[in-house]
Design a protein around this motif. Sequence first.
Motif, short mmCIF file in Angstrom:
data_model
loop_
_atom_site.label_atom_id
_atom_site.label_comp_id
_atom_site.label_asym_id
_atom_site.label_seq_id
_atom_site.Cartn_x
_atom_site.Cartn_y
_atom_site.Cartn_z
N LYS A 223 38.03 28.54 36.94
CA LYS A 223 36.67 28.91 37.35
C LYS A 223 35.76 29.04 36.13
O LYS A 223 36.23 29.29 35.02
CB LYS A 223 36.68 30.22 38.14
N SER A 225 33.99 31.42 35.31
CA SER A 225 34.01 32.79 34.79
C SER A 225 35.32 33.13 34.07
O SER A 225 35.50 34.25 33.61
CB SER A 225 33.80 33.79 35.93
N GLU A 226 36.22 32.17 33.97
CA GLU A 226 37.55 32.43 33.44
C GLU A 226 37.80 31.69 32.13
O GLU A 226 37.17 30.68 31.84
CB GLU A 226 38.62 31.99 34.45
N ASP A 244 38.89 36.98 33.53
CA ASP A 244 37.86 36.58 34.49
C ASP A 244 36.81 37.70 34.57
O ASP A 244 37.07 38.77 35.10
CB ASP A 244 38.50 36.37 35.87
N TYR A 245 35.62 37.43 34.01
CA TYR A 245 34.60 38.49 33.99
C TYR A 245 34.06 38.79 35.38
O TYR A 245 33.49 39.87 35.61
CB TYR A 245 33.47 38.16 33.02
N ALA A 246 34.25 37.85 36.33
CA ALA A 246 33.79 38.09 37.70
C ALA A 246 34.77 38.99 38.47
O ALA A 246 34.40 39.59 39.48
CB ALA A 246 33.61 36.77 38.44
N SER A 247 36.01 39.07 37.99
CA SER A 247 37.03 39.96 38.57
C SER A 247 37.68 40.69 37.40
O SER A 247 38.83 40.41 37.03
CB SER A 247 38.06 39.16 39.37
N ASP A 248 36.92 41.61 36.80
CA ASP A 248 37.32 42.15 35.50
C ASP A 248 38.48 43.13 35.54
O ASP A 248 38.97 43.54 34.48
CB ASP A 248 36.12 42.77 34.79
N LYS A 249 38.97 43.50 36.72
CA LYS A 249 40.13 44.39 36.80
C LYS A 249 41.45 43.63 36.81
O LYS A 249 42.52 44.23 36.69
CB LYS A 249 40.04 45.27 38.05
N LYS A 250 41.41 42.31 36.95
CA LYS A 250 42.64 41.53 36.94
C LYS A 250 43.27 41.59 35.56
O LYS A 250 42.62 41.37 34.55
CB LYS A 250 42.34 40.06 37.29
N GLY A 275 42.70 44.55 32.03
CA GLY A 275 41.62 43.76 32.60
C GLY A 275 40.93 42.86 31.60
O GLY A 275 41.35 42.72 30.44
#
Length: 340
Positions: A223, A225-226, A244-250, A275
Amino acid sequence: MKLNRIFISSILLCSLWFNSVLKAQTITVLQQDKPTSIRGLSVVDDNTAWISGSKGYIAKTNDGGKTWDWQQIKGYEKSDFRDIEAFNDKEAVIMSSGTPSLILKTVDGGQTWHEKYRKTDTTYFLDAMDFADNLHGYILGDPINNKFLLLETKDGGETWNESNNAPNALPGEASFAASGTCLRVSDKEAIYIVSGGSNARLISLQPHNNQWQYSNLPLTHEKSSEGAFSISIGQNTGIIVGGDYASDKKTDSVATILAVHPVLTFTPSQTGPAGFQSSVEHIKSGMFLSTGTPGSNITTNGGQTWKQIDSTSFNVCRRAKHGKLVLLAGNSGKIAVLKL
């Protein structure tokens, strides 16, 4: 039985020592509540540091971060200064990522700024800047016609020219203007670039070699964002972080250890940062600090395991070129110090 007790005791002592080392690291906010997002940070020594941010803001400290002299550069109130390179308390270079793409320089401590580069073409977007020494530096930009933009200066930022040997880019691949650390140039003039999007790669050029080397990274990608956001090189070992800044807790695939010699090899961290991380910095032997929107993390064993030490959001962390001062910066004019 006695040997077992000694062994177990040794393990417990090592564990207690490791935890005490991590607990010793604290982050203290020095400044905040300014109308700017800071992504550019350059720490010269234990006294002098500069920051740059959105809406044309820059700031400088000469007392190790206790006080800061802020300014919004007149005529550049809409500029987003994503990176800064400071050489001392008088001389610094800043770059603005958007349209127009800009490079400015001051030689009088920020009292006056002079434009050294301007590009109004919307295909130009500047991501990061780094210098091998006070004269020789590079600026990385997003790919144009399947090649990364690479600007070079040999006179301390007075003039900039596009490199004739820019690295190739794959479709959908780019670098992130998140912290000014997706590009690193060593004092021996080795160049390291990390990328994201469709591919997460390390793109490197060693001294006296005209051939770029391309290596796939074991970091999350695909993606826009990744990918890989930042790289820092220690003593023959480096760390690359992202996510992935769009899902920063991953927490999956957000950090990898880089061995530089004798060949480039990559080893994912056993326990990674908590994260997404937009910046990583070598602190001292075996110790690296990383930071991002979910907080800051530290490793004392060369990136094998990480421990979150703070949950405050930052964009960038940098160590003094000549000294031990470590600063962090982020949104709303936030600036902090790492206390070891």
